[in-house]
Design an enzyme around this catalytic site. Structure first.
Site, PDB file in Angstrom:
ATOM      1  N   GLY A  76       0.810  -1.206   0.000  1.00  0.00           N
ATOM      2  CA  GLY A  76       0.000   0.000   0.000  1.00  0.00           C
ATOM      3  C   GLY A  76       0.847   1.261   0.000  1.00  0.00           C
ATOM      4  O   GLY A  76       2.065   1.217   0.162  1.00  0.00           O
ATOM      5  N   HIS A  83      -4.995   2.598  -9.128  1.00  0.00           N
ATOM      6  CA  HIS A  83      -6.178   3.432  -8.901  1.00  0.00           C
ATOM      7  C   HIS A  83      -6.449   4.386 -10.061  1.00  0.00           C
ATOM      8  O   HIS A  83      -7.061   5.432  -9.884  1.00  0.00           O
ATOM      9  CB  HIS A  83      -6.077   4.137  -7.547  1.00  0.00           C
ATOM     10  N   CYS A 123     -10.197   1.987  -2.657  1.00  0.00           N
ATOM     11  CA  CYS A 123      -9.935   3.422  -2.474  1.00  0.00           C
ATOM     12  C   CYS A 123     -11.223   4.228  -2.437  1.00  0.00           C
ATOM     13  O   CYS A 123     -11.209   5.418  -2.149  1.00  0.00           O
ATOM     14  CB  CYS A 123      -9.033   3.938  -3.585  1.00  0.00           C
ATOM     15  N   ASN A 156       7.213   1.054   0.118  1.00  0.00           N
ATOM     16  CA  ASN A 156       6.128   0.262  -0.431  1.00  0.00           C
ATOM     17  C   ASN A 156       6.701  -0.908  -1.242  1.00  0.00           C
ATOM     18  O   ASN A 156       7.771  -0.798  -1.835  1.00  0.00           O
ATOM     19  CB  ASN A 156       5.298   1.270  -1.246  1.00  0.00           C
ATOM     20  N   ASP A 157       6.036  -2.039  -1.225  1.00  0.00           N
ATOM     21  CA  ASP A 157       6.601  -3.245  -1.846  1.00  0.00           C
ATOM     22  C   ASP A 157       6.862  -3.106  -3.348  1.00  0.00           C
ATOM     23  O   ASP A 157       7.863  -3.590  -3.859  1.00  0.00           O
ATOM     24  CB  ASP A 157       5.724  -4.475  -1.540  1.00  0.00           C
TER      25      ASP A 157
HETATM   26 ZN   LIG Z   1      -9.010   2.429  -6.513  1.00  0.00          ZN
END
Ligand SMILES: [Zn+2]
Length: 424
Positions: free
Chosen positions: A176, A267, A279, A214-215
């Site tokens: 995330g 997103h 989201c 973040n990954d």
């Molecule tokens: Zn989204």
């Protein structure tokens, strides 16, 4: 090893007047820079050696753009400083044995914790990526507070071991979006965290510098600096697992964006009428083409009465369906699994085409769990990319699937920690 550590520790202390030793270590992170030894060229040479070594002085000059005498001079200083050493390769027929340079593996032990969707893995590792200790804990049944407590316990245990006491820093990989500089996990679906100031919490407790990433970005850094793609200066790593994210390498640097939130390709909307995303929007790429979407679509079809091998494998318990069940069913030709994977591939193709049209990269590298389904998505993905991306952008882009898995993220966070403690 002790000698080198002492050397680094002494630099910390020398650079700070504070009497409190642990403060010195923390503040020292900002002061152990190469200004003390000359400047940015030193860091350039050191970076090249630790990422590419064993490497000859000639090759360092080629890659860094520095002159051979400058490289020789700087590498001499780095050897004296204990950061690198000469490394002899085997007998060389017809001439002198080439002398290569390599980063000293013991210059930086660090504690890394990789928080995945189902488990948390702690590593004690050094700058040469040699893992000394490793532990794995299931986090599926833990709430967000218990996960944070486990994180602290893993670090504490690692830090109290013989090698862990010499750790210079802590690196955390989370899923995330994160604000890396602040070390803030904005939202992590696998832990339920929202706005958790990991850096602050862990630095307070352990008095060591903490780096959080973040990954997807960690994977992009690892694949870029240590994989076969390190000569590609413009690449987008598209990670497709339970969520979808990306790491963007522009002109050889990770692109973070103004507010540290670049790369949230998951997103971007690919169907305004699509399903609700985590989201809050509708029809995001993540809601349409992640492994979670894959599972949701298969579950929905089964509940609507479609037959599938997947339903038989989980004995009708649709809650038990995992992406692996769908890939296995596709392997033996299950029509529903194949149909849904093709549907996902269509949207992944759209996402990749958008990336190509925006960035015109040399490489789109697809990673994450979806790679296991490569045989069932690649053809459709490439077809859609060809249809949707502008020819002028697509013609120069390679589409590849990463075979490295999570290892790339580990390499990436180690690189980030090394940069953080030794440079700038
Ligand atoms: Zn989204």
């Amino acid at each position: 090893m002790e000698r080198i550590y002492n050397k680094i520790h002494r630099i910390f202390v020398v650079k700070n007047d504070e009497s409190e030793e642990c403060r010195c270590v923390m503040e020292g992170v900002n002061t152990i820079n190469f200004k003390a030894m000359g400047g940015v060229n030193e860091s350039l040479v050191f970076n090249t050696i630790r990422r590419r070594g064993p490497i000859s002085r000639v090759d360092i000059a080629k890659l860094s753009g520095l002159t051979a005498p400058t490289v020789t001079n700087i590498s001499g200083k780095l050897i004296e400083f204990g950061l690198i050493h000469e490394y002899m390769v085997g007998e060389y027929s017809g001439g002198r044995r080439p002398v290569l340079l390599k980063a000293n593996s013991e210059i930086a032990n660090m504690i890394i914790v990789d928080i995945r969707s189902k488990e948390m893995i702690g590593y004690l590792i050094n700058g040469a990526l040699e893992i000394k200790e490793q532990t794995c804990h299931d986090i599926r049944h833990l709430d967000k507070d218990e996960i944070l407590l486990l994180l602290e316990n893993i670090i504490a245990k690692c830090h109290s071991s013989e090698n862990g006491q010499l750790a210079l820093a802590i690196g955390i990989i989370v899923r995330g979006p994160v604000l890396s500089r602040e070390g803030l996990s904005l939202f992590s679906p696998s832990t339920g965290w929202r706005n958790v100031p990991l850096k602050y919490i862990l630095e307070e407790r352990f008095q060591l510098p903490v780096f959080v990433e973040n990954d997807m970005r960690a994977m992009a850094l690892g694949a870029y600096h240590y994989g076969p793609y390190r000569d590609i200066k413009n690449a987008v790593f598209l990670g497709v697992g339970g969520g979808i994210g990306s790491g963007i390498i522009l002109n050889g640097e990770l692109y973070r964006g103004l507010g540290d939130s670049a790369g949230e390709i998951g997103h971007t909307v690919v169907d305004a009428q699509g399903p609700l995303c985590s989201c809050g929007n509708h029809g995001c790429l993540e809601a349409m083409a992640s492994e979670s979407a894959l599972v949701n679509l298969v579950v929905k079809s089964i509940l609507e009465g479609e037959s599938s091998l997947v339903a038989e494998v989980v004995k009708g318990d649709t809650n038990a369906i995992r992406p692996e069940h769908i890939y296995s069913a596709a392997e033996v030709g299950d029509p529903l699994a194949l149909k849904i994977l093709d549907h996902i591939a269509h949207y992944l193709g759209m996402g990749a085409a958008n990336i190509i049209n925006i960035f015109n990269p040399q490489l789109v590298l697809i990673g994450g769990g979806i790679v296991k389904g490569r045989n069932f998505i690649e053809e459709t993905m490439v077809k859609v990319i060809k249809e949707r991306a502008l020819g002028s952008s697509y013609s120069s882009t390679r589409i590849e699937f990463s075979i490295e898995g999570r290892t790339a993220a580990l390499k990436g966070i180690v690189d980030l920690v090394m940069e953080g403690i030794f440079l700038r």
